[in-house]
Design a protein around this motif. Sequence first.
Motif, PDB file in Angstrom:
ATOM      1  N   THR A 166      -9.752  11.278  -3.665  1.00  0.00           N
ATOM      2  CA  THR A 166      -9.517  10.350  -2.578  1.00  0.00           C
ATOM      3  C   THR A 166     -10.449  10.676  -1.418  1.00  0.00           C
ATOM      4  O   THR A 166     -11.123  11.714  -1.396  1.00  0.00           O
ATOM      5  CB  THR A 166      -8.064  10.434  -2.102  1.00  0.00           C
ATOM      6  OG1 THR A 166      -7.825  11.753  -1.582  1.00  0.00           O
ATOM      7  CG2 THR A 166      -7.096  10.158  -3.248  1.00  0.00           C
ATOM      8  N   LYS A 167     -10.453   9.794  -0.410  1.00  0.00           N
ATOM      9  CA  LYS A 167     -11.282  10.047   0.770  1.00  0.00           C
ATOM     10  C   LYS A 167     -10.858  11.349   1.443  1.00  0.00           C
ATOM     11  O   LYS A 167     -11.696  12.099   1.950  1.00  0.00           O
ATOM     12  CB  LYS A 167     -11.180   8.881   1.749  1.00  0.00           C
ATOM     13  CG  LYS A 167     -12.072   9.041   2.976  1.00  0.00           C
ATOM     14  CD  LYS A 167     -12.056   7.821   3.872  1.00  0.00           C
ATOM     15  CE  LYS A 167     -12.925   6.718   3.335  1.00  0.00           C
ATOM     16  NZ  LYS A 167     -13.083   5.607   4.315  1.00  0.00           N
ATOM     17  N   LEU A 216       0.824  -1.201   0.000  1.00  0.00           N
ATOM     18  CA  LEU A 216       0.000   0.000   0.000  1.00  0.00           C
ATOM     19  C   LEU A 216       0.860   1.254   0.000  1.00  0.00           C
ATOM     20  O   LEU A 216       0.594   2.222  -0.710  1.00  0.00           O
ATOM     21  CB  LEU A 216      -0.932   0.001   1.209  1.00  0.00           C
ATOM     22  CG  LEU A 216      -1.930   1.161   1.314  1.00  0.00           C
ATOM     23  CD1 LEU A 216      -2.791   1.243   0.071  1.00  0.00           C
ATOM     24  CD2 LEU A 216      -2.809   0.996   2.547  1.00  0.00           C
ATOM     25  N   SER A 273      -8.205  11.199   8.649  1.00  0.00           N
ATOM     26  CA  SER A 273      -8.499  10.922   7.237  1.00  0.00           C
ATOM     27  C   SER A 273      -8.507  12.197   6.409  1.00  0.00           C
ATOM     28  O   SER A 273      -8.163  12.176   5.217  1.00  0.00           O
ATOM     29  CB  SER A 273      -9.857  10.212   7.113  1.00  0.00           C
ATOM     30  OG  SER A 273      -9.827   8.935   7.723  1.00  0.00           O
ATOM     31  N   MET A 280       0.943   4.178  -2.846  1.00  0.00           N
ATOM     32  CA  MET A 280       0.669   5.575  -2.541  1.00  0.00           C
ATOM     33  C   MET A 280       1.793   6.479  -3.009  1.00  0.00           C
ATOM     34  O   MET A 280       1.583   7.633  -3.370  1.00  0.00           O
ATOM     35  CB  MET A 280       0.410   5.741  -1.043  1.00  0.00           C
ATOM     36  CG  MET A 280      -0.880   5.091  -0.588  1.00  0.00           C
ATOM     37  SD  MET A 280      -1.288   5.479   1.116  1.00  0.00           S
ATOM     38  CE  MET A 280      -1.686   7.221   0.953  1.00  0.00           C
ATOM     39  N   TYR A 327      -7.244   4.802   3.832  1.00  0.00           N
ATOM     40  CA  TYR A 327      -7.109   3.513   3.166  1.00  0.00           C
ATOM     41  C   TYR A 327      -6.889   2.358   4.144  1.00  0.00           C
ATOM     42  O   TYR A 327      -7.436   1.272   3.958  1.00  0.00           O
ATOM     43  CB  TYR A 327      -5.964   3.558   2.150  1.00  0.00           C
ATOM     44  CG  TYR A 327      -6.308   4.337   0.906  1.00  0.00           C
ATOM     45  CD1 TYR A 327      -7.337   3.912   0.062  1.00  0.00           C
ATOM     46  CD2 TYR A 327      -5.622   5.492   0.567  1.00  0.00           C
ATOM     47  CE1 TYR A 327      -7.665   4.628  -1.061  1.00  0.00           C
ATOM     48  CE2 TYR A 327      -5.946   6.212  -0.567  1.00  0.00           C
ATOM     49  CZ  TYR A 327      -6.975   5.778  -1.386  1.00  0.00           C
ATOM     50  OH  TYR A 327      -7.305   6.493  -2.502  1.00  0.00           O
ATOM     51  N   ASP A 366      -4.264  10.434   3.503  1.00  0.00           N
ATOM     52  CA  ASP A 366      -4.913   9.350   2.760  1.00  0.00           C
ATOM     53  C   ASP A 366      -4.583   7.994   3.357  1.00  0.00           C
ATOM     54  O   ASP A 366      -5.353   7.039   3.219  1.00  0.00           O
ATOM     55  CB  ASP A 366      -4.472   9.370   1.289  1.00  0.00           C
ATOM     56  CG  ASP A 366      -5.246  10.390   0.472  1.00  0.00           C
ATOM     57  OD1 ASP A 366      -6.448  10.570   0.739  1.00  0.00           O
ATOM     58  OD2 ASP A 366      -4.654  11.017  -0.428  1.00  0.00           O
TER      59      ASP A 366
END
Length: 262
Positions: free
Chosen positions: A26-27, A7, A139, A11, A147, A143
């Motif tokens: 993205t979130k 991950l 968050s 990223m 995730y 990011d």
Amino acid sequence: MKKICLLLICMVLLPCLCLGQAKIYTKKVKLSDFPTKTTKIVLTGNDLLDSPLKEEIARRWRISPYEFCEPEEYDGIKKSTDYYFIRMVDINGVTSMSLSKEGLEVINLPYCTAGDPSGREILFMPAFIDILQTYVLDSINSDMTGYLGLKSYTKNMLGGGDYRVYISREDLAASADSKWEQKDIFIVDEDDADDIFLEERENALVSYCVKPAPGSKKRNCYVFLIDAKSHKLYFFASHKASDKNCGFTSSDMNFIYGFKKK
């Protein structure tokens, strides 16, 4: 650890891959409006739950404007993008504290067994409200948190072994052995664990376990280690639930011990 490494690599490479392409939301980006939006706290109609929920939200909610609303009001505005919503939602035999907005599921925080609350969830409600707020703020800023989810908070154990770990016997999986008190991890009765949490004892991490209702199609259990004073989350894991594998497993305990002895 392999998943986390992969991950991290993704990223790092993601910005390079996206050059010249459409912007990826993205979130972190999607949550950027959270502090300015009103969060609607949807009541359940059950006074035993709604009363402490109102009290603890009033005491603790600090990251956005908020209002309480009845289920009927929620039904009329649930598709609006003007609000975020906190609701109690039953998913696969578990009641979760769900935070969402139309088109965005922020987090489903496992809270108690669906249809069979023990009462312990009321005791831990302040911690869950604080954990939810911390997750949202993290968050917005990273990011990585968005995730990795709640498992990202295991990094909090890297700060050293000054804390003492208290695991309720009821939270320990039947398959886990009982050698832990020899390793400075205390296995205690549930009432004793709850007393430690209630007194907000310094440097005490207390266990909490959410088990699925019997007969659920997809049965997962969820385990937490929460700081009794700060409500910081130190450990979170989920497992497929079975008669012998519901609660903190030997693997979880070895992992916790491995961090604690450093």
